[in-house]
Write a protein that holds these residues in place. Structure first.
Motif, PDB file in Angstrom:
ATOM      1  N   THR A   1       0.872  -1.023  -0.026  1.00 27.74           N
ATOM      2  CA  THR A   1       0.153   0.128  -0.004  1.00 27.74           C
ATOM      3  C   THR A   1       0.905   1.279  -0.058  1.00 27.74           C
ATOM      4  O   THR A   1       0.649   2.274  -0.908  1.00 27.74           O
ATOM      5  CB  THR A   1      -0.783  -0.023   1.283  1.00 27.74           C
ATOM      6  N   ASN A   2       1.664   1.245   0.952  1.00 25.10           N
ATOM      7  CA  ASN A   2       2.612   2.619   0.886  1.00 25.10           C
ATOM      8  C   ASN A   2       4.005   2.360   1.282  1.00 25.10           C
ATOM      9  O   ASN A   2       4.834   3.359   1.533  1.00 25.10           O
ATOM     10  CB  ASN A   2       2.213   3.578   2.249  1.00 25.10           C
ATOM     11  N   MET A   3       4.522   1.211   0.899  1.00 20.64           N
ATOM     12  CA  MET A   3       6.015   0.775   0.861  1.00 20.64           C
ATOM     13  C   MET A   3       6.514   1.167   2.317  1.00 20.64           C
ATOM     14  O   MET A   3       7.631   1.751   2.291  1.00 20.64           O
ATOM     15  CB  MET A   3       6.692   1.825  -0.144  1.00 20.64           C
ATOM     16  N   THR A   4       5.993   1.000   3.279  1.00 20.33           N
ATOM     17  CA  THR A   4       6.461   1.108   4.837  1.00 20.33           C
ATOM     18  C   THR A   4       6.098  -0.268   5.478  1.00 20.33           C
ATOM     19  O   THR A   4       5.205  -1.024   5.374  1.00 20.33           O
ATOM     20  CB  THR A   4       5.843   2.356   5.592  1.00 20.33           C
ATOM     21  N   VAL A   5       6.974  -0.353   6.261  1.00 22.76           N
ATOM     22  CA  VAL A   5       6.759  -1.679   7.500  1.00 22.76           C
ATOM     23  C   VAL A   5       6.088  -1.004   8.667  1.00 22.76           C
ATOM     24  O   VAL A   5       6.701  -0.121   9.249  1.00 22.76           O
ATOM     25  CB  VAL A   5       8.382  -2.287   7.785  1.00 22.76           C
ATOM     26  N   PRO A   6       5.102  -1.409   9.111  1.00 21.02           N
ATOM     27  CA  PRO A   6       4.413  -1.157  10.164  1.00 21.02           C
ATOM     28  C   PRO A   6       5.007  -1.361  11.558  1.00 21.02           C
ATOM     29  O   PRO A   6       5.895  -2.457  11.610  1.00 21.02           O
ATOM     30  CB  PRO A   6       3.093  -2.023  10.174  1.00 21.02           C
ATOM     31  N   SER A   7       4.989  -0.599  12.460  1.00 21.91           N
ATOM     32  CA  SER A   7       5.394  -0.803  13.851  1.00 21.91           C
ATOM     33  C   SER A   7       4.752  -1.969  14.386  1.00 21.91           C
ATOM     34  O   SER A   7       3.563  -2.222  14.273  1.00 21.91           O
ATOM     35  CB  SER A   7       5.388   0.416  14.499  1.00 21.91           C
ATOM     36  N   TRP A   8       5.530  -2.467  15.221  1.00 19.63           N
ATOM     37  CA  TRP A   8       4.886  -3.697  15.983  1.00 19.63           C
ATOM     38  C   TRP A   8       4.294  -3.169  16.977  1.00 19.63           C
ATOM     39  O   TRP A   8       3.067  -3.798  17.556  1.00 19.63           O
ATOM     40  CB  TRP A   8       6.178  -4.496  16.721  1.00 19.63           C
ATOM     41  N   ASN A   9       4.285  -2.011  17.763  1.00 23.18           N
ATOM     42  CA  ASN A   9       3.490  -1.508  18.820  1.00 23.18           C
ATOM     43  C   ASN A   9       2.299  -0.816  18.211  1.00 23.18           C
ATOM     44  O   ASN A   9       1.046  -0.861  18.935  1.00 23.18           O
ATOM     45  CB  ASN A   9       4.137  -0.272  19.439  1.00 23.18           C
ATOM     46  N   ASN A  10       2.094  -0.376  17.072  1.00 19.82           N
ATOM     47  CA  ASN A  10       0.701  -0.021  16.475  1.00 19.82           C
ATOM     48  C   ASN A  10       0.169  -0.968  15.757  1.00 19.82           C
ATOM     49  O   ASN A  10      -0.999  -0.731  14.908  1.00 19.82           O
ATOM     50  CB  ASN A  10       1.231   1.167  15.460  1.00 19.82           C
ATOM     51  N   LEU A  11       0.306  -2.385  15.899  1.00 17.50           N
ATOM     52  CA  LEU A  11      -0.267  -3.420  15.126  1.00 17.50           C
ATOM     53  C   LEU A  11      -1.686  -3.625  15.510  1.00 17.50           C
ATOM     54  O   LEU A  11      -2.532  -3.603  14.643  1.00 17.50           O
ATOM     55  CB  LEU A  11       0.731  -4.875  15.369  1.00 17.50           C
ATOM     56  N   LEU A  12      -1.988  -3.277  16.789  1.00 21.02           N
ATOM     57  CA  LEU A  12      -3.356  -3.649  16.937  1.00 21.02           C
ATOM     58  C   LEU A  12      -4.298  -2.397  16.762  1.00 21.02           C
ATOM     59  O   LEU A  12      -5.435  -2.764  16.257  1.00 21.02           O
ATOM     60  CB  LEU A  12      -3.644  -3.692  18.536  1.00 21.02           C
ATOM     61  N   SER A  13      -3.782  -1.301  16.443  1.00 24.19           N
ATOM     62  CA  SER A  13      -4.825  -0.170  15.848  1.00 24.19           C
ATOM     63  C   SER A  13      -4.840  -0.173  14.604  1.00 24.19           C
ATOM     64  O   SER A  13      -6.069   0.128  14.001  1.00 24.19           O
ATOM     65  CB  SER A  13      -3.951   1.083  16.172  1.00 24.19           C
ATOM     66  N   ILE A  14      -3.711  -0.855  13.799  1.00 24.49           N
ATOM     67  CA  ILE A  14      -3.745  -0.955  12.298  1.00 24.49           C
ATOM     68  C   ILE A  14      -5.289  -1.882  11.965  1.00 24.49           C
ATOM     69  O   ILE A  14      -5.911  -1.734  11.130  1.00 24.49           O
ATOM     70  CB  ILE A  14      -2.718  -1.709  11.842  1.00 24.49           C
ATOM     71  N   TYR A  15      -5.269  -2.960  12.969  1.00 26.19           N
ATOM     72  CA  TYR A  15      -6.311  -3.886  12.854  1.00 26.19           C
ATOM     73  C   TYR A  15      -7.669  -3.599  13.520  1.00 26.19           C
ATOM     74  O   TYR A  15      -8.467  -4.449  13.684  1.00 26.19           O
ATOM     75  CB  TYR A  15      -6.101  -5.551  12.880  1.00 26.19           C
ATOM     76  N   ASN A  16      -7.749  -2.497  14.069  1.00 24.99           N
ATOM     77  CA  ASN A  16      -8.954  -2.154  14.919  1.00 24.99           C
ATOM     78  C   ASN A  16      -9.117  -3.166  16.268  1.00 24.99           C
ATOM     79  O   ASN A  16     -10.023  -3.582  16.276  1.00 24.99           O
ATOM     80  CB  ASN A  16     -10.214  -1.937  13.901  1.00 24.99           C
ATOM     81  N   LEU A  17      -8.005  -3.394  16.752  1.00 25.30           N
ATOM     82  CA  LEU A  17      -8.207  -4.409  17.959  1.00 25.30           C
ATOM     83  C   LEU A  17      -7.702  -3.812  19.293  1.00 25.30           C
ATOM     84  O   LEU A  17      -7.659  -4.552  19.943  1.00 25.30           O
ATOM     85  CB  LEU A  17      -7.185  -5.692  17.696  1.00 25.30           C
ATOM     86  N   THR A  18      -7.696  -2.507  19.462  1.00 24.63           N
ATOM     87  CA  THR A  18      -7.156  -2.012  20.593  1.00 24.63           C
ATOM     88  C   THR A  18      -8.399  -2.220  21.451  1.00 24.63           C
ATOM     89  O   THR A  18      -8.126  -2.361  22.737  1.00 24.63           O
ATOM     90  CB  THR A  18      -6.813  -0.712  20.511  1.00 24.63           C
ATOM     91  N   ASP A  19      -9.458  -2.011  21.296  1.00 23.40           N
ATOM     92  CA  ASP A  19     -10.711  -2.186  22.159  1.00 23.40           C
ATOM     93  C   ASP A  19     -11.728  -3.202  21.721  1.00 23.40           C
ATOM     94  O   ASP A  19     -12.910  -3.143  21.998  1.00 23.40           O
ATOM     95  CB  ASP A  19     -11.632  -0.693  21.970  1.00 23.40           C
TER      96      ASP A  19
END
Length: 210
Positions: free
Chosen positions: A80-98
């Motif tokens: 999508t944007n040629m970037t590697v996602p952060s391990w810490n932000n992984l849950l927010s990417i998949y909408n799994l924080t709450d």
């Protein structure tokens, strides 16, 4: 003749291995197979469905679930944007924080998709070590759940953007799941019960002599 038989056996063994690897890539790299409403919103892969349930139920430690999500997140980020996602932000990417506070009604209404996703993820991992029928059973459960929702309209969904949808990649997953199963015809033939041989009755043989 024996060489030809052994060669054909080797080809079938290699075919099941390659099929297991293809199925593993489809599942772990999170290639979209379907679209269905789930606990985290809209899920497109068995890992997304499974991860939302595992985090909500706290069956496995959080790093294990994030380890399942991370390979696919890397591939999606690079595409999508040629970037590697952060391990810490992984849950927010998949909408799994709450996800623990989210309603579980969507998953309970789609138990076939939920159970099938579990089997698909487990079968893809176990299949690399020992091919079995878990992947095939899982993908059939997912397909049945999607067909039931699409044709029978259960559960009812009024939002077209969240309606059940099957991607063409589902056919590849189905074929690889079927081909990953090893079929041993000789073993199946040995397991069949032996047919009893009919013997002539003694009374009938005596009557013929008289």
């Amino acid at each position: 003749m024996a060489n030809n038989t052994s060669t054909s056996k080797g080809k079938w063994r290699n075919l099941s291995k390659y099929a297991c690897r293809i199925f593993f890539i489809l599942i772990v790299l999170q290639v979209p197979l379907f679209r269905v409403q789930c606990r985290s919103g809209v899920c497109k892969t068995p890992i997304e469905v499974t991860s939302s349930q595992l985090i909500a139920s706290e069956v496995f430690p959080l790093p294990v679930v994030k380890g399942l999500l991370y390979p696919g997140a890397i591939v999606n980020g690079l595409i999508t944007n040629m970037t590697v996602p952060s391990w810490n932000n992984l849950l927010s990417i998949y909408n799994l924080t709450d996800i623990k506070e989210a309603s579980a009604v969507a998953d309970l209404q789609r138990l076939e998709v939920l159970a099938g996703s579990y089997f698909c993820v487990a079968g893809s991992l176990i299949g690399l070590i020992k091919p079995g029928r878990m992947s095939m059973f899982g993908i059939l459960l997912v397909i049945w759940g999607l067909v039931k929702e699409g044709i029978l309209g259960k559960p009812v969904n009024t939002d077209p953007s969240k309606a059940a949808f099957v991607y063409p990649t589902m056919l590849i997953a189905l074929l690889s799941a079927f081909l990953s199963v090893k079929y041993d015809l000789k073993k199946a033939a040995r397991s069949l019960p032996a047919q009893p041989v009919a013997m002539p009755l003694k009374s009938s043989s005596k009557s013929k002599l008289k």
